[in-house]
Design an enzyme around this catalytic site. Structure first.
Site, PDB file in Angstrom:
ATOM      1  N   HIS A  96       4.110   1.355   2.287  1.00 45.56           N
ATOM      2  CA  HIS A  96       5.142   0.691   2.049  1.00 45.56           C
ATOM      3  C   HIS A  96       5.993   1.477   0.813  1.00 45.56           C
ATOM      4  O   HIS A  96       7.137   1.475   0.772  1.00 45.56           O
ATOM      5  CB  HIS A  96       4.667  -0.623   1.392  1.00 45.56           C
ATOM      6  N   HIS A 113       0.806  -1.166   0.050  1.00 46.20           N
ATOM      7  CA  HIS A 113      -0.197  -0.022   0.055  1.00 46.20           C
ATOM      8  C   HIS A 113       0.852   1.211   0.041  1.00 46.20           C
ATOM      9  O   HIS A 113       2.063   1.147   0.033  1.00 46.20           O
ATOM     10  CB  HIS A 113      -0.866   0.001   1.121  1.00 46.20           C
TER      11      HIS A 113
END
Ligand code: PAF
Length: 283
Positions: free
Chosen positions: A37, A34
């Site tokens: 990250h 997502h």
């Protein structure tokens, strides 16, 4: 972007980079990336010549009855997204390459892993520090980055690195949130729309705590009572813990005297979400 699946190939590549004097950065992940990250990946790009992300859903950090089997996985999408932010290599080993038959060695950080998630998820942090220790030996990074949403994980990893004299710089990165405040997590995909709405109570309760501290409240119990009220008013929500802790030692904090970690773990339906913030008496 190159995908490496074998531990031995990753080690050989890391050795070659080091011989060439290249600085290696590692972003350990369990995949299903997502924006949180991707922000970590963008940040380490400025700290290294080579950015490696690991994608490995680590079986030994899940307890019996937890979501190992159904943890979301989409390697193709992960590779595409990581490539867009400039990751050079995706290291995606198999569980049997990481833990071959006869495997029996673990890394255990003791005190800081006992409270909070350590209490509700026995064995979890031993699984985390073991796999992160292994990834450090395989990818041989100069620097590695972790999100502050898993605050206790970051504390445990910093402790491990210090205690075992690992020559690796550990970077933390603030929690990345959706516009409405929900902390980004691969597990948010488990929430239906009503649960997602209720899940906003986690960040709302953290904001309320920050407001109380700004207004002069210093008593942890008084702040936690308000936090609990907000969380418990949500339908189908169950608090696992809501606690005030010292941000390095993770000892309980009765008063907000310096920077203090307010850490939450809450079940929304069957999904366990965590969130946290640092409360600061001087802010
Ligand atoms: O935070 C995670 O995603 C995992 O705990 C980690 C650090 C990749 C180890 O499996």
């Amino acid at each position: 972007m190159r995908i490496i699946e074998k531990v031995s190939e990753m080690q050989q590549q890391a050795d070659a980079w080091r011989r060439e004097g290249k600085r290696i950065a590692l972003v350990p992940t369990m995949g299903y990336l997502h924006r949180g990250h991707l922000t970590l990946m963008q940040k380490v790009r400025n700290h290294a010549d080579i950015a490696v992300m690991s994608v490995f859903v680590n079986p030994i950090q899940f307890g019996p009855g937890e979501d190992f089997e159904r943890y979301p996985r989409d390697m193709e999408r992960d590779v595409r997204l990581a490539k867009e932010v400039g990751v050079d290599v995706a290291f995606s080993p198999s569980a049997t390459d990481m833990y071959p038959e006869g495997y029996q060695t673990h890394i255990e950080v003791t005190e800081v892993t006992r409270p909070l998630c350590g209490k509700s998820r026995p064995g979890h942090f031993q699984g985390v520090t073991t796999v992160v220790g292994k990834l450090f030996h395989i990818v041989k990074p100069h620097t590695a980055i972790f999100g502050e949403k898993d605050f206790q994980q970051l504390v445990a990893i910093r402790r491990m690195v210090r205690d075992l004299n690992m020559d690796i710089e550990i970077l933390g990165h603030p929690i990345v949130r959706e516009e409405d405040g929900l902390a980004m997590s691969s597990r948010n995909v488990y929430l239906n729309s009503e649960q997602r709405n209720n899940a906003l109570r986690l960040s709302q309760s953290l904001r309320e705590a920050q407001t109380l501290v700004r207004q002069g409240e210093r008593n942890s119990a008084a702040i936690l009572a308000q936090v609990r009220n907000i969380l418990e008013a949500g339908k189908d929500m169950r608090i696992d813990y809501a606690e005030m802790r010292h941000p390095e030692t993770l000892q309980e904090a009765q008063q907000i005297e310096g920077p203090t970690l307010l850490a939450l773990a809450v079940f929304v339906g069957a999904t366990r979400l965590i969130d946290n913030c640092i409360l600061n008496a001087s802010a």
